[in-house]
Design an enzyme around this catalytic site. Structure first.
Site, PDB file in Angstrom:
ATOM      1  N   ASP A 190     -16.298  26.120  16.779  1.00  0.00           N
ATOM      2  CA  ASP A 190     -16.551  26.971  15.617  1.00  0.00           C
ATOM      3  C   ASP A 190     -16.584  26.129  14.346  1.00  0.00           C
ATOM      4  O   ASP A 190     -15.541  25.773  13.800  1.00  0.00           O
ATOM      5  CB  ASP A 190     -15.472  28.048  15.534  1.00  0.00           C
ATOM      6  CG  ASP A 190     -15.653  28.968  14.323  1.00  0.00           C
ATOM      7  OD1 ASP A 190     -16.683  28.854  13.639  1.00  0.00           O
ATOM      8  OD2 ASP A 190     -14.751  29.788  14.075  1.00  0.00           O
ATOM      9  N   GLU A 211      -7.853  -2.654   2.702  1.00  0.00           N
ATOM     10  CA  GLU A 211      -6.417  -2.909   2.723  1.00  0.00           C
ATOM     11  C   GLU A 211      -5.704  -1.599   2.389  1.00  0.00           C
ATOM     12  O   GLU A 211      -5.438  -1.297   1.228  1.00  0.00           O
ATOM     13  CB  GLU A 211      -6.042  -3.993   1.710  1.00  0.00           C
ATOM     14  CG  GLU A 211      -6.723  -5.332   1.963  1.00  0.00           C
ATOM     15  CD  GLU A 211      -6.458  -6.337   0.854  1.00  0.00           C
ATOM     16  OE1 GLU A 211      -5.913  -5.939  -0.207  1.00  0.00           O
ATOM     17  OE2 GLU A 211      -6.786  -7.520   1.031  1.00  0.00           O
ATOM     18  N   GLU A 236      -2.794   0.953   1.991  1.00  0.00           N
ATOM     19  CA  GLU A 236      -1.354   1.005   1.781  1.00  0.00           C
ATOM     20  C   GLU A 236      -0.834   2.411   2.101  1.00  0.00           C
ATOM     21  O   GLU A 236      -1.604   3.369   2.159  1.00  0.00           O
ATOM     22  CB  GLU A 236      -1.020   0.633   0.332  1.00  0.00           C
ATOM     23  CG  GLU A 236      -1.470  -0.773  -0.036  1.00  0.00           C
ATOM     24  CD  GLU A 236      -1.439  -1.041  -1.530  1.00  0.00           C
ATOM     25  OE1 GLU A 236      -1.489  -2.219  -1.920  1.00  0.00           O
ATOM     26  OE2 GLU A 236      -1.383  -0.064  -2.312  1.00  0.00           O
ATOM     27  N   GLU A 271       4.988  -3.608   0.739  1.00  0.00           N
ATOM     28  CA  GLU A 271       4.212  -3.671  -0.504  1.00  0.00           C
ATOM     29  C   GLU A 271       5.143  -3.615  -1.712  1.00  0.00           C
ATOM     30  O   GLU A 271       6.360  -3.582  -1.585  1.00  0.00           O
ATOM     31  CB  GLU A 271       3.158  -2.557  -0.541  1.00  0.00           C
ATOM     32  CG  GLU A 271       1.734  -3.046  -0.262  1.00  0.00           C
ATOM     33  CD  GLU A 271       1.242  -4.064  -1.290  1.00  0.00           C
ATOM     34  OE1 GLU A 271       1.775  -4.088  -2.426  1.00  0.00           O
ATOM     35  OE2 GLU A 271       0.336  -4.843  -0.952  1.00  0.00           O
ATOM     36  N   GLU A 322       1.846  -2.060   4.088  1.00  0.00           N
ATOM     37  CA  GLU A 322       0.414  -2.303   4.269  1.00  0.00           C
ATOM     38  C   GLU A 322       0.211  -3.000   5.613  1.00  0.00           C
ATOM     39  O   GLU A 322       0.972  -3.897   5.980  1.00  0.00           O
ATOM     40  CB  GLU A 322      -0.129  -3.179   3.141  1.00  0.00           C
ATOM     41  CG  GLU A 322      -1.601  -3.572   3.297  1.00  0.00           C
ATOM     42  CD  GLU A 322      -2.093  -4.427   2.140  1.00  0.00           C
ATOM     43  OE1 GLU A 322      -1.785  -4.061   0.975  1.00  0.00           O
ATOM     44  OE2 GLU A 322      -2.742  -5.461   2.377  1.00  0.00           O
ATOM     45  N   HIS A 376      -7.834  -1.370  -1.464  1.00  0.00           N
ATOM     46  CA  HIS A 376      -8.777  -2.383  -1.932  1.00  0.00           C
ATOM     47  C   HIS A 376      -9.739  -2.691  -0.787  1.00  0.00           C
ATOM     48  O   HIS A 376      -9.312  -2.993   0.325  1.00  0.00           O
ATOM     49  CB  HIS A 376      -8.037  -3.651  -2.358  1.00  0.00           C
ATOM     50  CG  HIS A 376      -6.916  -3.386  -3.318  1.00  0.00           C
ATOM     51  ND1 HIS A 376      -5.762  -4.133  -3.336  1.00  0.00           N
ATOM     52  CD2 HIS A 376      -6.774  -2.443  -4.283  1.00  0.00           C
ATOM     53  CE1 HIS A 376      -4.959  -3.678  -4.277  1.00  0.00           C
ATOM     54  NE2 HIS A 376      -5.546  -2.648  -4.862  1.00  0.00           N
ATOM     55  N   ARG A 397      -6.168  -9.405 -10.675  1.00  0.00           N
ATOM     56  CA  ARG A 397      -6.042  -8.273  -9.753  1.00  0.00           C
ATOM     57  C   ARG A 397      -5.999  -6.933 -10.477  1.00  0.00           C
ATOM     58  O   ARG A 397      -5.823  -5.900  -9.834  1.00  0.00           O
ATOM     59  CB  ARG A 397      -4.793  -8.444  -8.875  1.00  0.00           C
ATOM     60  CG  ARG A 397      -4.912  -9.602  -7.893  1.00  0.00           C
ATOM     61  CD  ARG A 397      -3.652  -9.798  -7.079  1.00  0.00           C
ATOM     62  NE  ARG A 397      -3.797 -10.918  -6.154  1.00  0.00           N
ATOM     63  CZ  ARG A 397      -4.239 -10.820  -4.910  1.00  0.00           C
ATOM     64  NH1 ARG A 397      -4.572  -9.640  -4.434  1.00  0.00           N
ATOM     65  NH2 ARG A 397      -4.336 -11.883  -4.138  1.00  0.00           N
ATOM     66  N   GLU A 450     -14.418  -7.629  -3.573  1.00  0.00           N
ATOM     67  CA  GLU A 450     -13.320  -6.685  -3.391  1.00  0.00           C
ATOM     68  C   GLU A 450     -13.405  -5.591  -4.455  1.00  0.00           C
ATOM     69  O   GLU A 450     -13.342  -5.872  -5.655  1.00  0.00           O
ATOM     70  CB  GLU A 450     -11.975  -7.413  -3.498  1.00  0.00           C
ATOM     71  CG  GLU A 450     -10.764  -6.499  -3.362  1.00  0.00           C
ATOM     72  CD  GLU A 450      -9.446  -7.224  -3.618  1.00  0.00           C
ATOM     73  OE1 GLU A 450      -8.390  -6.590  -3.503  1.00  0.00           O
ATOM     74  OE2 GLU A 450      -9.482  -8.437  -3.949  1.00  0.00           O
ATOM     75  N   ARG A 466     -11.564  -2.401  -6.018  1.00  0.00           N
ATOM     76  CA  ARG A 466     -10.131  -2.125  -6.016  1.00  0.00           C
ATOM     77  C   ARG A 466      -9.737  -0.696  -6.396  1.00  0.00           C
ATOM     78  O   ARG A 466      -8.551  -0.355  -6.354  1.00  0.00           O
ATOM     79  CB  ARG A 466      -9.426  -3.114  -6.949  1.00  0.00           C
ATOM     80  CG  ARG A 466      -9.536  -4.548  -6.462  1.00  0.00           C
ATOM     81  CD  ARG A 466      -8.871  -5.524  -7.419  1.00  0.00           C
ATOM     82  NE  ARG A 466      -7.451  -5.278  -7.608  1.00  0.00           N
ATOM     83  CZ  ARG A 466      -6.493  -5.694  -6.790  1.00  0.00           C
ATOM     84  NH1 ARG A 466      -6.812  -6.376  -5.692  1.00  0.00           N
ATOM     85  NH2 ARG A 466      -5.230  -5.447  -7.046  1.00  0.00           N
TER      86      ARG A 466
END
Length: 466
Positions: free
Chosen positions: A51, A130, A132, A206, A214, A263, A335, A355, A357
């Site tokens: 359904d 990555e 977390e 972390e 992580e 990330h 970062r 990357e 983030r």
């Protein structure tokens, strides 16, 4: 495995139940269990009915019948169940036409992969998220028509441990036991993931002060990585529950502490194994393709935020001072920027990647990866010019200075993100018109419910004084 191999495996290994898993539009895993006698070649060819009107973002009540069709290549013994169970991830089809269902997130991700090949830019995209998460020792929730209340607790919490080692912001990342109380549980999660066929790089504590962890999975293709993230979240939650704890991928469960991000590393490969992001002659070893891709991510970052950060709570994480991006910038080291280019490892062409983030792990990975790829590809196809990387700390700039440098901010809440996304031709094309409308409608309902709530903060702050 092929369908024939799966059928043989079921009988040879004494499998008692086959668990057919699929993902709804908001990104929640669903399942249907079938006995071994129902598993035959027709099941893999035509599927079994369910359904669709009861699944968020799928069909209406007058067109409810849908087909769930297992993908034999995803077969793995499921370690969650006491009964010997084989897990199969599935695609959704329309029973009238037999075509892949337009609102099936996995189908949207498959189309994204096909679109990449059609551009001639590359054959394959690789993804390394990555993700977390938090593990709480206890959690309670209540909600009625007037208010909502919640509480979480962690043995690692500073409010319980008084651990000065964690207070200065240093030592939160990668502490050993006894500060890290959850290493054995994370190791158990890794073992269960490996049983499921997933390749794991490492796990660690972390930076948040209360049970944040992580586990890094090895990069893979877009659909395969999205599959892995869905199983990753499933196993993390179930292993935590096995120990009487609650795992959550909620982006910001604790006030005044780091949130939970995902990330996402990404690259494009072509010509039988050449990294299209790598250029040996460039000072940063970044090709023009990579630079245009980054420019695409930056230009469309605000448009795709409602997909990569799709919950009201997502925007509690995207605030200054918690290592989460707030502004649309890129850099090779910092970062805090939205896009980061990790350091190149000499002699390793495959290490050249980008990357992104801002995403959090509460997103639907099939949809999030699809819109990220679409943004980057448009940057390549239209040759967007990449601005210079951010040299200074963008948080130290005034609003006027950021404006002078042309630096935009990510949306500050879900409503702002949705208003931008509604106008995005890129997101509409990446998701398809049907799921685009369904997704936006679902998120607007989420926002309306949120904004009408009276929170504990408001009661404590205003009730005594107003």
């Amino acid at each position: 495995m092929t369908p024939e191999e799966v059928i043989k495996f079921i009988h040879d290994e004494g499998v008692e139940i086959i668990d057919l898993k699929f993902t709804d539009v908001p990104g929640t895993l669903q399942h249907v269990g079938v006995p071994p006698n129902e598993v035959n070649e027709d099941l893999f060819a035509y599927g079994t009915g369910f359904d669709g009107s009861s699944i968020r973002g799928f069909q209406t009540i007058d067109e409810s019948d849908m087909l769930i069709v297992p993908d034999a290549s995803t077969a793995n013994i499921d370690p969650v169940y006491k009964i010997k169970t084989l897990s199969l991830l599935c695609n959704i089809r329309d029973p009238l036409t037999g075509a892949d269902y337009s609102r099936d997130p996995r189908n949207i991700a498959k189309k994204a992969e096909a679109h990449l090949k059609s551009t001639g830019i590359g054959d394959t995209s690789f993804w390394g998220p990555e993700a977390e998460f938090f593990i709480f020792d206890s959690a309670s929730f209540s909600q009625d028509s007037h208010s909502s209340h919640h509480s979480v607790d962690s043995d690692e919490g500073i409010w319980n441990s008084g651990n000065e080692y964690m207070l200065d912001g240093k030592g939160r990342l990668l502490p050993v036991p006894p500060v890290d109380t959850l290493s054995d549980i994370r190791s158990e999660m890794v073992i269960e993931m490996q049983k499921f066929g997933m390749k794991i790089e490492k796990h660690h504590h972390e930076v948040a002060t209360a049970g944040q962890g992580e586990i890094d999975i090895v990069y893979d293709t877009l659909v395969k990585t999205a599959d892995n993230i869905m199983i990753y979240k499933y196993l993390v939650k179930n292993v935590a529950a096995r120990h009487g704890k609650t795992a959550t991928f909620m982006p910001k469960p604790l006030f005044d502490d780091n949130g939970t991000g995902m990330h996402t590393h990404q690259s494009i490969w072509k010509d039988g194994g050449r990294n299209a992001f790598y250029d040996a002659e460039d000072s940063e070893r970044l090709s023009s393709v990579a630079r245009h891709f980054i420019a695409g991510l930056l230009r469309h970052a605000r448009e795709i935020s409602a997909v990569t950060n799709q919950w009201v709570n997502s925007y509690k994480r995207l605030v200054p001072n918690f290592e989460a991006p707030v502004h649309v910038t890129w850099a090779t080291v910092n970062r805090a920027d939205l896009v980061r280019v990790p350091s190149y490892k000499p002699g390793r062409e495959e290490s050249r990647r980008v990357e992104f983030r801002s995403p959090d792990p509460a997103c639907n990975p099939y949809l999030a990866f699809s819109v990220m790829l679409a943004a980057g590809l448009e940057g390549i196809e239209k040759k967007y010019e990449l601005p210079d990387p951010t040299g200074a700390d963008v948080f130290d700039m005034t609003d006027a200075e950021r404006k002078a440098h042309g630096i935009e901010s990510l949306p500050s809440n879900l409503l702002e993100a949705l208003r931008i996304t509604e106008e995005s031709e890129l997101v509409r094309n990446a998701l398809g018109d049907s799921v685009f409308k369904s997704f936006v409608e679902n998120k607007k309902i989420d926002w309306e419910r949120y904004r009408s709530q009276v929170t504990d903060y408001e009661i404590a702050r205003y009730l005594p004084t107003l």
